[in-house]
Write a protein that holds these residues in place. Sequence first.
Motif, mmCIF file in Angstrom:
data_model
loop_
_atom_site.group_PDB
_atom_site.id
_atom_site.type_symbol
_atom_site.label_atom_id
_atom_site.label_comp_id
_atom_site.label_asym_id
_atom_site.label_seq_id
_atom_site.Cartn_x
_atom_site.Cartn_y
_atom_site.Cartn_z
ATOM 1 N N ASP A 131 -15.859 31.887 -46.356
ATOM 2 C CA ASP A 131 -15.886 32.858 -45.393
ATOM 3 C C ASP A 131 -14.172 33.030 -44.970
ATOM 4 O O ASP A 131 -13.157 32.174 -44.876
ATOM 5 N N ARG B 70 -16.731 37.324 -47.614
ATOM 6 C CA ARG B 70 -17.677 36.874 -46.629
ATOM 7 C C ARG B 70 -19.012 36.710 -47.898
ATOM 8 O O ARG B 70 -19.644 37.671 -48.375
ATOM 9 N N LEU C 205 -20.090 43.225 -40.149
ATOM 10 C CA LEU C 205 -19.829 43.402 -41.975
ATOM 11 C C LEU C 205 -19.273 44.589 -41.330
ATOM 12 O O LEU C 205 -18.545 44.675 -42.250
ATOM 13 N N VAL D 253 -14.725 47.730 -48.489
ATOM 14 C CA VAL D 253 -15.768 47.166 -49.291
ATOM 15 C C VAL D 253 -16.163 46.753 -50.971
ATOM 16 O O VAL D 253 -15.537 47.928 -51.891
ATOM 17 N N VAL E 289 -18.294 41.796 -50.201
ATOM 18 C CA VAL E 289 -19.153 40.362 -50.401
ATOM 19 C C VAL E 289 -18.936 39.716 -51.909
ATOM 20 O O VAL E 289 -19.148 40.109 -52.388
ATOM 21 N N PHE F 142 -25.323 41.971 -42.040
ATOM 22 C CA PHE F 142 -25.501 43.667 -41.948
ATOM 23 C C PHE F 142 -26.132 44.594 -40.938
ATOM 24 O O PHE F 142 -25.330 45.918 -39.991
ATOM 25 N N VAL G 44 -14.291 44.034 -46.045
ATOM 26 C CA VAL G 44 -15.002 43.032 -46.450
ATOM 27 C C VAL G 44 -15.738 42.863 -47.990
ATOM 28 O O VAL G 44 -15.091 44.045 -48.874
#
Length: 628
Positions: free
Chosen positions: A541, A451, A468, A506, A474, A463, A472
């Motif tokens: 994305d 993302r 999210l 994450v 980031v 967020f 993911v």
Amino acid sequence: MTSLHPVLADVTDRITRRSEATRRDYLDRVAAAAAEGPARAGLGCSNLAHGFAAYSGTDRAALRGLRKPGVAIVSAYNDLLSAHQPLGTFPERIKRATRDAGGVAQFAGGVPAMCDGITQGRTGMELSLFSRDVIAMATGVALSHEMFDAALLLGVCDKIVPGLLIGALSFGHLPAVLVPAGPMTSGLPNREKARVRQDYAEGRATRADLLDAEAASYHSPGTCTFYGTANSNQLVVEVMGLHLPGASFVHPGTDLRDALTEEAARRAVEISRGDGYTPLAEVIDERAVVNGLVALLATGGSPNHTLHLVAVAAAAGIQLTWDDFADLSAVVPLVASVYPNGSADINHFHAAGGVQVLVGSLLDAGLLHPDVRTVAGDGLHRYRSEPVLDDGRLTWREVETRSLDEDVLRPPQRPFAPEGGLRVVDGNLGRAVVKVSAVAPEHRVVRAPARVFATQTEFDDAFRAGELDRDVVVVLPHHGARARGMPELHGLIPALGSLMDRGYRVALVTDGRMSGASGKVPAAIHLSPEAADGPLARVADGDLVHLDADTGRLDLHVDPATLAARTPSTPPDEHTWVGTGRELFRALRRGVGTPEQGASVFTPTAATSAAENAPENAPESGAERRTA
């Protein structure tokens, strides 16, 4: 005598061979600048008169008489920063001690000192990294008057210490002693502070709750107590022999701190000439750089030093690379557990034995070079001793190489982890650094959709909107030095940590920086090339990203032809980079080098490594000695 670890010896040898030409050029320049007797003796009468016009009494006579060594004070004092506020009282104390030791000290100049804690998430953070090179130039201006035979460099925090060193190395014929101020006493435990931050990010704590927690953590003069870049600075430079032994973590406002400050002044006089002459150029050599790197890795120190140590080494003509970090990290065990790598703070580390036990145990394991020059004298063994006051007199006593708390500090034979606290990851997105010492092993491998966000604000909005709540990676492109000045992105951690606590996989990938205080979340930072020059600008994305901090991989699973056909995202428009003084730094953004070159304006983007053509032999001599 313990033999050096073979990897330590090999890495040092290849740095020496790689750097032969640049190091020789540097040492030749230093030798040419060295002079016999007080440096000011070469000034014309008008020049010299300007140099002592404001002085009277014995100091004026000493400056005019050309008999006594002159000591420059270069300070990062301001009373905005808790770490630097104590430095305000140091100059007069230093002047008295220098006078008693047979020299004369002058306040040569101040350098800026900004706080990343204040500017986190603000546009001012976009000046932070560049402030290091501004500090280096300000140090150069302060020392350029040729009145001095030694220097005392007063500074503590993130960019300040590296900047002071880079500037002073341009005057490497001068002995230089770094003078710290010490940490504040322990306040609210760091993990409790982190809990409140995360509660606030999730809406379970108010702003008043958060401010109360922060104020209980940062509560008095002195350095913040977590093991971020400021305290990493102190530990690293002490192991490099640039502090007096044991000076790093003594509290400000104590008799021992005052005694250490006065002794630093006396020591600067002693090493300014004669048999004790110890120029900075001879203290910072290839072995000292490796020692500092080992200390960083062994304690899980700040990843900012993958920039700062490279830039400091380059200022001394030494070519340090991320491969050197990676190879040493593979054999240097993690022996300290200090927040964010654990629950203890730097005061607990110091009480457990601190730098002295660390140095002793690493020397005994063959993981440090013992035969180095230091401001305390030849040999790193001096740094096994701690300072104490005996009837008001400063002395040193060697401490037993044994931790007093193995929950905080352990011997290399029983480490917290078999490898050091930093990893270099590589792949089709480029090369980046991951601080693994604070990341649990089960979180070091993440394979998830990307993302992409243009700003931290966009991330925060997503967020809070619940967008999210999934696995993911980031991605924040265009936060590199050429785009936004490479700001720290520590403000992302509470939200990312919250996602992790919900059970999601994450990670963060960015060409920006991450504070030495950040942990928990695997973050591939300092990505090189930055988005302006590399594939990070083409990530979209949903792209599958694989970060494996254990094996050192960072891969984007997108067909190369598809990736090449995409229109890359663009950095912020040049005309929007205004406000908070940012417009003053445009020239630095345009001229900054890559992260692997230290993200410095002194190693521009077009610079190329001389490693391929480096001769095989190391330089044999340092700066010429001066005599009284």
